[in-house]
Write a protein that holds these residues in place. Structure first.
Motif, short mmCIF file in Angstrom:
data_model
loop_
_atom_site.label_atom_id
_atom_site.label_comp_id
_atom_site.label_asym_id
_atom_site.label_seq_id
_atom_site.Cartn_x
_atom_site.Cartn_y
_atom_site.Cartn_z
N VAL A 65 0.84 -1.20 0.00
CA VAL A 65 0.00 0.00 0.00
C VAL A 65 0.88 1.24 0.00
CG1 VAL A 65 -0.25 0.15 2.52
CG2 VAL A 65 -1.99 1.14 1.05
N ASN A 66 0.41 2.24 -0.72
CA ASN A 66 1.05 3.55 -0.73
C ASN A 66 -0.04 4.56 -0.37
OD1 ASN A 66 2.77 5.67 -1.07
ND2 ASN A 66 3.02 5.42 -3.27
N ARG A 67 0.17 5.27 0.71
CA ARG A 67 -0.83 6.26 1.15
C ARG A 67 -0.37 7.65 0.71
NH1 ARG A 67 -4.88 4.24 4.47
NH2 ARG A 67 -4.44 2.21 5.36
N ILE A 68 -1.10 8.19 -0.27
CA ILE A 68 -0.79 9.51 -0.84
C ILE A 68 -2.11 10.22 -1.17
CG2 ILE A 68 1.49 8.99 -1.81
CD1 ILE A 68 0.18 8.22 -4.41
N ASP A 69 -2.04 11.52 -1.33
CA ASP A 69 -3.22 12.30 -1.72
C ASP A 69 -3.28 12.31 -3.24
OD1 ASP A 69 -5.29 14.06 -2.07
OD2 ASP A 69 -4.21 15.81 -1.32
N ILE A 70 -4.04 11.38 -3.82
CA ILE A 70 -4.01 11.23 -5.28
C ILE A 70 -4.86 12.26 -6.02
CG2 ILE A 70 -3.43 8.80 -5.12
CD1 ILE A 70 -6.26 8.10 -5.92
N ASN A 71 -5.83 12.89 -5.35
CA ASN A 71 -6.67 13.86 -6.05
C ASN A 71 -6.51 15.29 -5.53
OD1 ASN A 71 -7.99 13.36 -3.65
ND2 ASN A 71 -10.02 13.28 -4.55
N ASN A 72 -5.45 15.52 -4.80
CA ASN A 72 -5.10 16.88 -4.34
C ASN A 72 -6.21 17.55 -3.54
OD1 ASN A 72 -2.43 17.09 -5.71
ND2 ASN A 72 -3.71 16.84 -7.52
N ASP A 73 -6.92 16.77 -2.70
CA ASP A 73 -7.98 17.37 -1.87
C ASP A 73 -7.57 17.51 -0.41
OD1 ASP A 73 -8.06 14.74 -1.01
OD2 ASP A 73 -10.20 14.47 -1.36
N GLY A 74 -6.32 17.17 -0.09
CA GLY A 74 -5.83 17.28 1.27
C GLY A 74 -6.07 16.05 2.13
N LEU A 75 -6.77 15.05 1.61
CA LEU A 75 -7.02 13.81 2.34
C LEU A 75 -6.10 12.72 1.82
CD1 LEU A 75 -10.93 13.87 2.31
CD2 LEU A 75 -9.42 14.51 4.20
N VAL A 76 -5.59 11.90 2.72
CA VAL A 76 -4.65 10.85 2.32
C VAL A 76 -5.44 9.66 1.78
CG1 VAL A 76 -2.83 9.30 3.09
CG2 VAL A 76 -2.96 11.62 4.02
N ASP A 77 -5.19 9.32 0.53
CA ASP A 77 -5.86 8.22 -0.16
C ASP A 77 -4.95 6.99 -0.13
OD1 ASP A 77 -7.97 10.08 -0.95
OD2 ASP A 77 -6.48 10.92 -2.31
N ALA A 78 -5.33 5.94 -0.83
CA ALA A 78 -4.53 4.72 -0.81
C ALA A 78 -4.49 4.08 -2.19
CB ALA A 78 -5.12 3.71 0.19
N VAL A 79 -3.30 3.56 -2.53
CA VAL A 79 -3.11 2.78 -3.75
C VAL A 79 -2.60 1.41 -3.30
CG1 VAL A 79 -1.95 2.59 -5.97
CG2 VAL A 79 -2.52 4.86 -5.06
N VAL A 80 -3.35 0.36 -3.64
CA VAL A 80 -3.00 -0.99 -3.24
C VAL A 80 -2.41 -1.73 -4.43
CG1 VAL A 80 -3.91 -3.20 -2.40
CG2 VAL A 80 -4.75 -1.05 -1.44
N ASN A 81 -1.24 -2.32 -4.24
CA ASN A 81 -0.51 -3.06 -5.26
C ASN A 81 -0.69 -4.55 -4.98
OD1 ASN A 81 1.39 -4.34 -6.86
ND2 ASN A 81 3.15 -3.36 -5.92
N GLU A 82 -1.50 -5.23 -5.78
CA GLU A 82 -1.72 -6.65 -5.58
C GLU A 82 -0.52 -7.50 -6.00
OE1 GLU A 82 -5.46 -8.17 -6.93
OE2 GLU A 82 -6.58 -6.52 -6.01
N GLY A 83 0.46 -6.88 -6.63
CA GLY A 83 1.70 -7.58 -6.95
C GLY A 83 2.59 -7.77 -5.74
N ALA A 84 2.28 -7.10 -4.64
CA ALA A 84 3.06 -7.20 -3.42
C ALA A 84 2.42 -8.17 -2.42
CB ALA A 84 3.21 -5.81 -2.79
N ILE A 85 1.64 -9.10 -2.96
CA ILE A 85 1.01 -10.13 -2.14
C ILE A 85 1.65 -11.47 -2.49
CG2 ILE A 85 -1.14 -11.37 -1.64
CD1 ILE A 85 -2.60 -8.80 -2.62
N VAL A 86 1.97 -12.24 -1.48
CA VAL A 86 2.43 -13.61 -1.69
C VAL A 86 1.33 -14.52 -1.16
CG1 VAL A 86 4.20 -15.32 -1.21
CG2 VAL A 86 4.85 -12.92 -1.46
N CYS A 87 0.69 -15.22 -2.11
CA CYS A 87 -0.45 -16.08 -1.81
C CYS A 87 -0.03 -17.53 -2.00
CB CYS A 87 -1.61 -15.72 -2.74
SG CYS A 87 -3.08 -16.74 -2.54
N ASP A 88 0.03 -18.27 -0.91
CA ASP A 88 0.44 -19.68 -0.95
C ASP A 88 1.76 -19.86 -1.70
OD1 ASP A 88 -1.92 -20.26 0.43
OD2 ASP A 88 -3.04 -20.60 -1.43
N GLY A 89 2.68 -18.95 -1.49
CA GLY A 89 4.00 -19.03 -2.09
C GLY A 89 4.12 -18.38 -3.45
N ASP A 90 3.02 -17.98 -4.07
CA ASP A 90 3.05 -17.33 -5.38
C ASP A 90 2.92 -15.82 -5.20
OD1 ASP A 90 3.21 -19.73 -6.80
OD2 ASP A 90 1.03 -19.97 -6.79
#
Length: 169
Positions: A65-90
Motif C-alpha cells: 500500500v502507498n498512502r498519498i493524496d491522489i486527487n489533491n484534496d488534502g485527504l490521504v488516499d490509498a493505492v493498493v498493489n496486488e503484486g506485493a502479495i504472496v499467496c500460498d507461495g506465489d
C-alpha cells in the motif's frame, strides 16, 4: 411502437397496464446501479481480509500500500498493489504479462474510503507536473494502441473521482 390511441378500450387498458408495469420494473432494476457505494473503514484491512480468505497463507510486502493524496484534496488516499502479495507461495496472484492489479481508493471527508479505479499495470510514479501531482502509469503497450515491446507510459491526473488521461506514449 404501439399506438394505444388506435386500439379498442379493452385492449388499450391491458397494454397500458403492461407498459406501466414494464416502465416501473425498469426504474427499480436501475436502482442498484445508482445506489451509493458502501464506504470502507480502511482499504488495506479490506484487501488483506479478502486475500486471507482466498489464500491458505497470505503475506503482504512493504510496497503493498502507498498512502498519498491522489486527487489533491488534502485527504490521504490509498493505492493498493496486488503484486506485493504472496499467496500460498506465489507472488502477485492476479499478475499477468500485462502487469499486476492496482486498486485506487479515495478517502472522503465524512470518513471512510471507496474504490475509484483498478488498473493492470507494471507500476507507477507519482510526480509533480506544472504544479499538479500526476501519475505516470507504466502499462502494457496495447493500452497505448501499440504492438511493440516497450511499455506504454500514460500520464493521468485525478480530479474529484475521475482519472483524466493527459498523455500516452
Amino acid at each position: 411502437m404501439l399506438d394505444l390511441q388506435r386500439m379498442p378500450n379493452r385492449i388499450r387498458g391491458r397494454w397500458g397496464a403492461l407498459l406501466m408495469l414494464v416502465a416501473a420494473f425498469g426504474c427499480f432494476a436501475a436502482m442498484p446501479a445508482m445506489a451509493q457505494q458502501k464506504l470502507l473503514d480502511d482499504p488495506v484491512i479490506y484487501e488483506q481480509t479478502h486475500f486471507r480468505k482466498e489464500c491458505s497463507t497470505a503475506t503482504f510486502e512493504q510496497d503493498f500500500v502507498n498512502r498519498i493524496d491522489i486527487n489533491n484534496d488534502g485527504l490521504v488516499d490509498a493505492v493498493v498493489n496486488e503484486g506485493a502479495i504472496v499467496c500460498d507461495g506465489d507472488r502477485g496472484p492476479g499478475c499477468t504479462e500485462e502487469g499486476c492489479p492496482y486498486n485506487f481508493y479515495l478517502q472522503v471527508a465524512e470518513g471512510g474510503y471507496f474504490m475509484i479505479a483498478t488498473a493492470q499495470m507494471y507500476g507507477y510514479d507519482f510526480v509533480k507536473r506544472f504544479g499538479n501531482m500526476v501519475f505516470e502509469l507504466k502499462m502494457h503497450a496495447r493500452y497505448c494502441d501499440r504492438t511493440d515491446a516497450a511499455p506504454c507510459l500514460m500520464t493521468v491526473r485525478v480530479r474529484g473521482t475521475t482519472f483524466l488521461t493527459i498523455s500516452k506514449k
